[in-house]
Design a protein around this motif. Structure first.
Motif, PDB file in Angstrom:
ATOM      1  N   LEU A  88      -8.943  17.614 -26.787  1.00  0.00           N
ATOM      2  CA  LEU A  88     -10.384  17.715 -27.016  1.00  0.00           C
ATOM      3  C   LEU A  88     -10.725  18.465 -28.303  1.00  0.00           C
ATOM      4  O   LEU A  88     -11.668  18.124 -28.985  1.00  0.00           O
ATOM      5  CB  LEU A  88     -11.062  18.371 -25.821  1.00  0.00           C
ATOM      6  CG  LEU A  88     -12.573  18.273 -25.766  1.00  0.00           C
ATOM      7  CD1 LEU A  88     -13.047  16.830 -25.855  1.00  0.00           C
ATOM      8  CD2 LEU A  88     -13.098  18.916 -24.510  1.00  0.00           C
ATOM      9  N   GLY A  89      -9.958  19.450 -28.675  1.00  0.00           N
ATOM     10  CA  GLY A  89     -10.239  20.239 -29.878  1.00  0.00           C
ATOM     11  C   GLY A  89      -9.592  19.720 -31.144  1.00  0.00           C
ATOM     12  O   GLY A  89      -9.574  20.415 -32.161  1.00  0.00           O
TER      13      GLY A  89
ATOM     14  N   VAL B 268     -15.646   4.381 -32.543  1.00  0.00           N
ATOM     15  CA  VAL B 268     -16.182   4.637 -31.210  1.00  0.00           C
ATOM     16  C   VAL B 268     -15.356   5.772 -30.623  1.00  0.00           C
ATOM     17  O   VAL B 268     -14.155   5.850 -30.840  1.00  0.00           O
ATOM     18  CB  VAL B 268     -16.065   3.372 -30.322  1.00  0.00           C
ATOM     19  CG1 VAL B 268     -16.580   3.633 -28.919  1.00  0.00           C
ATOM     20  CG2 VAL B 268     -16.783   2.198 -30.969  1.00  0.00           C
ATOM     21  N   PHE B 269     -16.009   6.665 -29.887  1.00  0.00           N
ATOM     22  CA  PHE B 269     -15.281   7.774 -29.281  1.00  0.00           C
ATOM     23  C   PHE B 269     -15.731   7.989 -27.853  1.00  0.00           C
ATOM     24  O   PHE B 269     -16.808   7.555 -27.442  1.00  0.00           O
ATOM     25  CB  PHE B 269     -15.474   9.063 -30.095  1.00  0.00           C
ATOM     26  CG  PHE B 269     -16.870   9.619 -30.045  1.00  0.00           C
ATOM     27  CD1 PHE B 269     -17.206  10.581 -29.114  1.00  0.00           C
ATOM     28  CD2 PHE B 269     -17.851   9.166 -30.917  1.00  0.00           C
ATOM     29  CE1 PHE B 269     -18.500  11.082 -29.047  1.00  0.00           C
ATOM     30  CE2 PHE B 269     -19.134   9.666 -30.868  1.00  0.00           C
ATOM     31  CZ  PHE B 269     -19.459  10.633 -29.927  1.00  0.00           C
ATOM     32  N   MET B 270     -14.878   8.659 -27.104  1.00  0.00           N
ATOM     33  CA  MET B 270     -15.192   9.050 -25.733  1.00  0.00           C
ATOM     34  C   MET B 270     -14.719  10.474 -25.514  1.00  0.00           C
ATOM     35  O   MET B 270     -13.608  10.824 -25.913  1.00  0.00           O
ATOM     36  CB  MET B 270     -14.452   8.185 -24.720  1.00  0.00           C
ATOM     37  CG  MET B 270     -14.797   6.746 -24.734  1.00  0.00           C
ATOM     38  SD  MET B 270     -13.835   5.919 -23.444  1.00  0.00           S
ATOM     39  CE  MET B 270     -14.281   4.229 -23.780  1.00  0.00           C
ATOM     40  N   PHE B 271     -15.560  11.281 -24.897  1.00  0.00           N
ATOM     41  CA  PHE B 271     -15.096  12.521 -24.296  1.00  0.00           C
ATOM     42  C   PHE B 271     -14.661  12.076 -22.911  1.00  0.00           C
ATOM     43  O   PHE B 271     -15.450  11.490 -22.154  1.00  0.00           O
ATOM     44  CB  PHE B 271     -16.215  13.556 -24.209  1.00  0.00           C
ATOM     45  CG  PHE B 271     -16.739  14.014 -25.551  1.00  0.00           C
ATOM     46  CD1 PHE B 271     -15.880  14.490 -26.522  1.00  0.00           C
ATOM     47  CD2 PHE B 271     -18.085  13.969 -25.838  1.00  0.00           C
ATOM     48  CE1 PHE B 271     -16.364  14.916 -27.756  1.00  0.00           C
ATOM     49  CE2 PHE B 271     -18.584  14.398 -27.054  1.00  0.00           C
ATOM     50  CZ  PHE B 271     -17.712  14.875 -28.023  1.00  0.00           C
ATOM     51  N   ALA B 272     -13.394  12.307 -22.567  1.00  0.00           N
ATOM     52  CA  ALA B 272     -12.851  11.738 -21.331  1.00  0.00           C
ATOM     53  C   ALA B 272     -12.013  12.749 -20.561  1.00  0.00           C
ATOM     54  O   ALA B 272     -11.656  13.818 -21.081  1.00  0.00           O
ATOM     55  CB  ALA B 272     -12.003  10.510 -21.662  1.00  0.00           C
TER      56      ALA B 272
ATOM     57  N   ALA C 197     -21.730  19.199 -22.191  1.00  0.00           N
ATOM     58  CA  ALA C 197     -22.033  18.525 -20.929  1.00  0.00           C
ATOM     59  C   ALA C 197     -20.824  17.738 -20.436  1.00  0.00           C
ATOM     60  O   ALA C 197     -20.515  17.739 -19.241  1.00  0.00           O
ATOM     61  CB  ALA C 197     -23.232  17.599 -21.098  1.00  0.00           C
ATOM     62  N   ALA C 198     -20.119  17.069 -21.353  1.00  0.00           N
ATOM     63  CA  ALA C 198     -18.937  16.290 -20.974  1.00  0.00           C
ATOM     64  C   ALA C 198     -17.831  17.205 -20.453  1.00  0.00           C
ATOM     65  O   ALA C 198     -17.176  16.890 -19.449  1.00  0.00           O
ATOM     66  CB  ALA C 198     -18.444  15.466 -22.157  1.00  0.00           C
TER      67      ALA C 198
ATOM     68  N   ALA D 128     -14.342  16.606 -18.854  1.00  0.00           N
ATOM     69  CA  ALA D 128     -13.682  16.056 -20.049  1.00  0.00           C
ATOM     70  C   ALA D 128     -12.661  17.049 -20.594  1.00  0.00           C
ATOM     71  O   ALA D 128     -12.952  18.232 -20.734  1.00  0.00           O
ATOM     72  CB  ALA D 128     -14.715  15.716 -21.125  1.00  0.00           C
ATOM     73  N   ASP D 129     -11.465  16.550 -20.871  1.00  0.00           N
ATOM     74  CA  ASP D 129     -10.416  17.396 -21.427  1.00  0.00           C
ATOM     75  C   ASP D 129      -9.643  16.708 -22.545  1.00  0.00           C
ATOM     76  O   ASP D 129      -8.614  17.199 -22.992  1.00  0.00           O
ATOM     77  CB  ASP D 129      -9.463  17.873 -20.328  1.00  0.00           C
ATOM     78  CG  ASP D 129      -8.823  16.730 -19.549  1.00  0.00           C
ATOM     79  OD1 ASP D 129      -8.995  15.551 -19.921  1.00  0.00           O
ATOM     80  OD2 ASP D 129      -8.144  17.014 -18.542  1.00  0.00           O
ATOM     81  N   CYS D 130     -10.141  15.557 -23.003  1.00  0.00           N
ATOM     82  CA  CYS D 130      -9.493  14.873 -24.119  1.00  0.00           C
ATOM     83  C   CYS D 130     -10.519  14.020 -24.862  1.00  0.00           C
ATOM     84  O   CYS D 130     -11.645  13.833 -24.405  1.00  0.00           O
ATOM     85  CB  CYS D 130      -8.318  14.020 -23.641  1.00  0.00           C
ATOM     86  SG  CYS D 130      -8.758  12.680 -22.515  1.00  0.00           S
TER      87      CYS D 130
END
Length: 107
Positions: free
Chosen positions: A24-25, A34-38, A72-73, A78-80
């Protein structure tokens, strides 16, 4: 930075998109995509990543560090970070295709 994994997400259209998975960091250069907090798979046999937020940007590296939905994610687990390079003309279409197929708590 090298991705920690590769995964794919299928949109409502049936098209599959390949995403590189990063911590995530992770620090990234600016590129369009395109991206996702997942959230990573939660069980040993679970191979799927769960998107908490799906978005797109012309400058991912700059945009991700200050994104207003990141906290919020993370609060939703969310951790990646999953990223898929896409040019200006296709990134909004891809994000919408994925949003129609993957409900997210933060969009």
């Amino acid at each position: 930075m090298e991705p920690i994994a590769m995964t794919s997400f299928t949109g409502a259209s049936g098209k599959a998109y390949t995403f590189a998975v990063y911590p995530l960091g992770a620090t990234m250069a600016d590129f369009s995509g395109v991206f996702m907090f997942a959230r990573k798979p939660q069980a040993v046999l679970d191979t799927g990543y769960s998107p908490m937020f799906i978005g797109h940007s012309a400058e991912l590296g700059s945009h991700l560090g200050r994104h207003d939905k990141r906290a919020a994610a993370v609060g939703q687990g969310a951790d990646c970070l999953c990223v898929h390079p896409a040019d200006e003309g296709e990134r909004a279409v891809i994000a919408e295709d994925l949003l129609q197929s993957h409900p997210t708590p933060c969009n």
